[in-house]
Scaffold this motif. Structure first.
Motif, PDB file in Angstrom:
ATOM      1  N   GLU A 146       0.827  -1.280  -0.030  1.00 57.46           N
ATOM      2  CA  GLU A 146      -0.044   0.032   0.024  1.00 57.46           C
ATOM      3  C   GLU A 146       1.001   1.284   0.065  1.00 57.46           C
ATOM      4  O   GLU A 146       0.509   2.167  -0.718  1.00 57.46           O
ATOM      5  CB  GLU A 146      -0.997   0.097   1.116  1.00 57.46           C
ATOM      6  CG  GLU A 146      -2.068  -0.973   1.006  1.00 57.46           C
ATOM      7  CD  GLU A 146      -2.894  -1.183   2.426  1.00 57.46           C
ATOM      8  OE1 GLU A 146      -3.720  -1.941   2.479  1.00 57.46           O
ATOM      9  OE2 GLU A 146      -2.346  -0.739   3.434  1.00 57.46           O
ATOM     10  N   ILE A 147       1.769   1.381   0.811  1.00 55.00           N
ATOM     11  CA  ILE A 147       2.801   2.487   0.788  1.00 55.00           C
ATOM     12  C   ILE A 147       3.644   2.667  -0.635  1.00 55.00           C
ATOM     13  O   ILE A 147       3.499   3.878  -0.973  1.00 55.00           O
ATOM     14  CB  ILE A 147       3.766   2.189   1.927  1.00 55.00           C
ATOM     15  CG1 ILE A 147       3.202   2.321   3.142  1.00 55.00           C
ATOM     16  CG2 ILE A 147       4.861   3.309   1.801  1.00 55.00           C
ATOM     17  CD1 ILE A 147       4.080   1.886   4.338  1.00 55.00           C
ATOM     18  N   GLN A 148       3.660   1.576  -1.323  1.00 55.04           N
ATOM     19  CA  GLN A 148       4.795   1.619  -2.367  1.00 55.04           C
ATOM     20  C   GLN A 148       3.550   2.225  -3.588  1.00 55.04           C
ATOM     21  O   GLN A 148       3.970   3.069  -4.530  1.00 55.04           O
ATOM     22  CB  GLN A 148       5.141   0.546  -2.925  1.00 55.04           C
ATOM     23  CG  GLN A 148       6.625   0.261  -1.878  1.00 55.04           C
ATOM     24  CD  GLN A 148       7.370  -1.010  -2.369  1.00 55.04           C
ATOM     25  OE1 GLN A 148       7.062  -1.867  -2.848  1.00 55.04           O
ATOM     26  NE2 GLN A 148       8.581  -0.986  -1.764  1.00 55.04           N
ATOM     27  N   SER A 149       2.339   1.658  -3.397  1.00 53.43           N
ATOM     28  CA  SER A 149       1.310   2.153  -4.292  1.00 53.43           C
ATOM     29  C   SER A 149       1.156   3.541  -4.125  1.00 53.43           C
ATOM     30  O   SER A 149       0.857   4.502  -5.105  1.00 53.43           O
ATOM     31  CB  SER A 149      -0.035   1.485  -4.044  1.00 53.43           C
ATOM     32  OG  SER A 149       0.357   0.056  -4.623  1.00 53.43           O
ATOM     33  N   TRP A 150       0.884   3.847  -2.967  1.00 50.82           N
ATOM     34  CA  TRP A 150       0.629   5.529  -2.503  1.00 50.82           C
ATOM     35  C   TRP A 150       1.970   6.233  -3.185  1.00 50.82           C
ATOM     36  O   TRP A 150       1.581   7.486  -3.592  1.00 50.82           O
ATOM     37  CB  TRP A 150       0.592   5.317  -1.051  1.00 50.82           C
ATOM     38  CG  TRP A 150       0.712   6.873  -0.484  1.00 50.82           C
ATOM     39  CD1 TRP A 150      -0.190   7.877  -0.438  1.00 50.82           C
ATOM     40  CD2 TRP A 150       1.977   7.487   0.078  1.00 50.82           C
ATOM     41  NE1 TRP A 150       0.078   8.959  -0.090  1.00 50.82           N
ATOM     42  CE2 TRP A 150       1.656   8.764   0.502  1.00 50.82           C
ATOM     43  CE3 TRP A 150       3.321   6.920   0.394  1.00 50.82           C
ATOM     44  CZ2 TRP A 150       2.643   9.665   1.001  1.00 50.82           C
ATOM     45  CZ3 TRP A 150       4.174   8.051   0.927  1.00 50.82           C
ATOM     46  CH2 TRP A 150       3.712   9.056   1.171  1.00 50.82           C
ATOM     47  N   MET A 151       3.256   5.994  -2.837  1.00 49.69           N
ATOM     48  CA  MET A 151       4.370   6.732  -3.449  1.00 49.69           C
ATOM     49  C   MET A 151       4.135   6.815  -5.149  1.00 49.69           C
ATOM     50  O   MET A 151       4.403   8.171  -5.494  1.00 49.69           O
ATOM     51  CB  MET A 151       5.637   6.096  -3.131  1.00 49.69           C
ATOM     52  CG  MET A 151       5.902   5.957  -1.634  1.00 49.69           C
ATOM     53  SD  MET A 151       7.365   4.965  -1.325  1.00 49.69           S
ATOM     54  CE  MET A 151       8.841   6.187  -1.634  1.00 49.69           C
ATOM     55  N   LEU A 152       3.667   5.767  -5.832  1.00 47.98           N
ATOM     56  CA  LEU A 152       3.708   6.164  -7.099  1.00 47.98           C
ATOM     57  C   LEU A 152       2.485   6.937  -7.517  1.00 47.98           C
ATOM     58  O   LEU A 152       2.665   7.669  -8.251  1.00 47.98           O
ATOM     59  CB  LEU A 152       3.293   4.696  -7.748  1.00 47.98           C
ATOM     60  CG  LEU A 152       4.443   3.689  -7.866  1.00 47.98           C
ATOM     61  CD1 LEU A 152       3.971   2.318  -7.881  1.00 47.98           C
ATOM     62  CD2 LEU A 152       5.353   4.117  -8.894  1.00 47.98           C
ATOM     63  N   GLU A 153       1.318   6.790  -6.529  1.00 46.67           N
ATOM     64  CA  GLU A 153       0.292   7.890  -6.871  1.00 46.67           C
ATOM     65  C   GLU A 153       0.603   9.124  -6.587  1.00 46.67           C
ATOM     66  O   GLU A 153       0.325  10.183  -7.363  1.00 46.67           O
ATOM     67  CB  GLU A 153      -0.819   7.308  -5.954  1.00 46.67           C
ATOM     68  CG  GLU A 153      -2.073   7.975  -6.364  1.00 46.67           C
ATOM     69  CD  GLU A 153      -2.774   7.825  -7.665  1.00 46.67           C
ATOM     70  OE1 GLU A 153      -3.725   8.759  -7.993  1.00 46.67           O
ATOM     71  OE2 GLU A 153      -2.089   6.979  -8.405  1.00 46.67           O
ATOM     72  N   VAL A 154       1.309   9.425  -5.560  1.00 47.23           N
ATOM     73  CA  VAL A 154       1.859  10.863  -5.211  1.00 47.23           C
ATOM     74  C   VAL A 154       2.754  11.331  -6.321  1.00 47.23           C
ATOM     75  O   VAL A 154       2.587  12.613  -6.611  1.00 47.23           O
ATOM     76  CB  VAL A 154       2.562  10.673  -3.888  1.00 47.23           C
ATOM     77  CG1 VAL A 154       3.276  12.218  -3.659  1.00 47.23           C
ATOM     78  CG2 VAL A 154       1.765  10.719  -2.622  1.00 47.23           C
TER      79      VAL A 154
END
Length: 346
Positions: free
Chosen positions: A43-51
Motif C-alpha cells: 500500500e505504501i509503495q502504491s501510494w508513493m507511485l500515486e503521489v
C-alpha cells in the motif's frame, strides 16, 4: 512499575486491530488514502507511485537500489524545482520493522508538505529553499515480514550461512565504530551488527546515495520508536560533538515546537547519555561524513503500548513530530556559527 504489571491483557487482539479485517476494510473502502491507519508495504509503495503521478511539479520518485529479497528501495524527493543544487534534508523511516509509527510519519510529512504548500507560509518557504528526501520504509523486507509473520520483528531478512537466525540490525550496520559497544556479533541477537559494515543492501544503498550527495545534505533525520526522545551524536561514545551549541539549540527548538501541539514532553541530548551507547548507527555515520545536523527521533510512547501504538494516536503523534521537523528545517536556513577549527567538514 514492576515486572508483574500487565499493560495489555490481550496482546493478540491489539495486533489484529492493526493488521486485521477492520483495518484493511477501512484502508481500501475509501476512495482517498487514509493517513490515520497503518499501511502494508504494498500500500505504501502504491501510494508513493500515486503521489509521484499526481504532483509531478514538486515530487520526484526514484529507487536507490534493491533489498536482500529483491524489493525496490524507493525514495521521494519533495521540493519546488527552483535551482538544481538546493540544500537538502534526508528523512528515513522504518529502519526497524516493528516501529510502524515511523512509516506512518514519513507518509504524513509528504501529505502535509504537498497539501499545505499553498496556505502555510513556513512550509512554502521550506519547499522553495530545501529539497526533502523521504524514505518511508528503509527496511522493506523486515517491514513486510512484520505484517505477514512476526509483528515484533526488528531486523532485515538476510540469511546467515552458519546460523538459522535471519537478519541484521539495520541501525548497527553502518561504518562508524562498527560492532563495538551496544551492538552484538551474534546473528541471533536483535542488535546483530552483521558480518561486516554495510553488509545489508538496504544500508549500503542509502550510504552510497548520501555519500554521493553529501555536500548538499545539511540534515539527516531517522525516525524510530519508542521513547519520546530527540537524539543527536554521539551514540558510540560519551563525548561532545564539535558543533554541540548549534545542534543542541536545534534540538531544543524542535522539542519546544513538538510540545506546543499537545504538551507531550520529549527528552533530548546526545544518544549515548540520553538513551544508551550504540555503535554503527546511521546518525553517527551521517554526522561523520559531514552532515552537520544528524538526529534520531524516538516517537511515542514511553512503553504503555510500545511498538503497538494505536491507530488513534497516529494523528497527534505525526502532528507534533511535524512541528519538530519543521523547526529543524527552518533552523537550517539560518546560519549557526561553528568554530571551523574543530569542525573542518564545513
Amino acid at each position: 512499575l514492576n515486572d508483574k504489571d500487565v499493560f495489555i491483557s490481550n496482546l493478540q487482539k491489539e495486533i489484529e486491530k492493526q493488521t486485521g479485517y477492520r483495518s484493511a476494510r477501512r484502508r481500501r473502502s475509501e476512495s482517498h488514502y487514509d493517513y490515520e491507519v497503518y499501511h502494508s508495504l504494498e500500500e505504501i509503495q502504491s501510494w508513493m507511485l500515486e503521489v509521484n503521478r499526481t504532483h509531478p511539479e514538486i515530487v520526484d520518485m526514484f529507487s536507490i537500489g534493491t533489498s536482500y529479497e529483491g524489493r525496490p528501495l524507493y525514495v521521494l524527493q519533495i521540493g519546488k524545482r527552483s535551482r538544481p543544487q538546493k540544500k537538502a534534508m534526508w528523512i528515513d523511516c522504518g529502519v526497524h520493522a516493528r516501529e510502524w509509527i515511523g512509516p506512518a510519519f514519513c507518509q504524513w510529512f509528504v501529505k502535509e508538505a504537498i497539501n499545505s504548500y499553498q496556505h502555510d507560509s513556513v512550509m512554502r518557504r521550506l519547499m522553495n529553499q530545501l529539497n526533502f528526501y523521504i524514505m518511508p520504509v528503509l527496511n522493506v523486507d523486515g517491514y513486510h515480514y512484520s505484517w505477514t509473520t512476526d509483528r515484533f520483528w526488528r531486523k532485515t531478512r538476510s540469511k546467515n550461512h552458519k546460523y538459522h537466525c535471519r537478519g541484521v540490525d539495520a541501525n548497527r550496520n553502518w561504518k562508524v565504530k562498527w560492532c563495538e559497544e551496544g551492538a552484538s556479533s551474534h546473528p541471533c541477537d536483535d542488535t546483530y551488527c552483521g558480518p561486516f559494515p554495510e553488509s545489508e543492501p538496504e544500508v549500503r544503498a542509502v550510504a552510497k546515495f548520501l555519500r554521493k550527495n553529501k555536500k548538499r545534505f545539511k540534515a539527516y533525520i531517522s525516525i524510530h520508536a519508542y521513547a519520546q526522545m530527540l537524539l543527536y551524536p554521539y551514540s558510540y561514545k560519551y563525548a561532545m560533538i564539535p558543533n554541540f551549541g548549534c545542534v543542541e539549540s536545534a534540538a531544543q527548538n524542535a522539542v519546544t515546537a513538538l510540545y506546543s501541539a499537545y504538551g507531550v514532553r520529549y527528552r533530548y541530548g546526545p544518544a549515548s547519555t540520553t538513551l544508551y551507547v550504540s555503535s554503527g548507527s546511521s546518525m553517527d555515520w551521517a554526522y561523520r561524513i559531514g552532515i552537520q545536523y544528524a538526529f534520531a527521533f524516538e516517537l511515542r510512547d514511553t512503553g504503555y503500548y510500545g511498538f503497538l501504538l494505536p491507530e488513534a494516536l497516529i494523528n497527534p503523534t505525526c502532528t507534533e513530530t511535524l512541528r519538530a521537523v519543521k523547526a529543524i528545517a527552518t533552523g537550517l536556513l539560518k546560519k549557526c556559527q561553528v568554530n571551523r577549527d574543530v569542525f573542518p567538514y564545513i
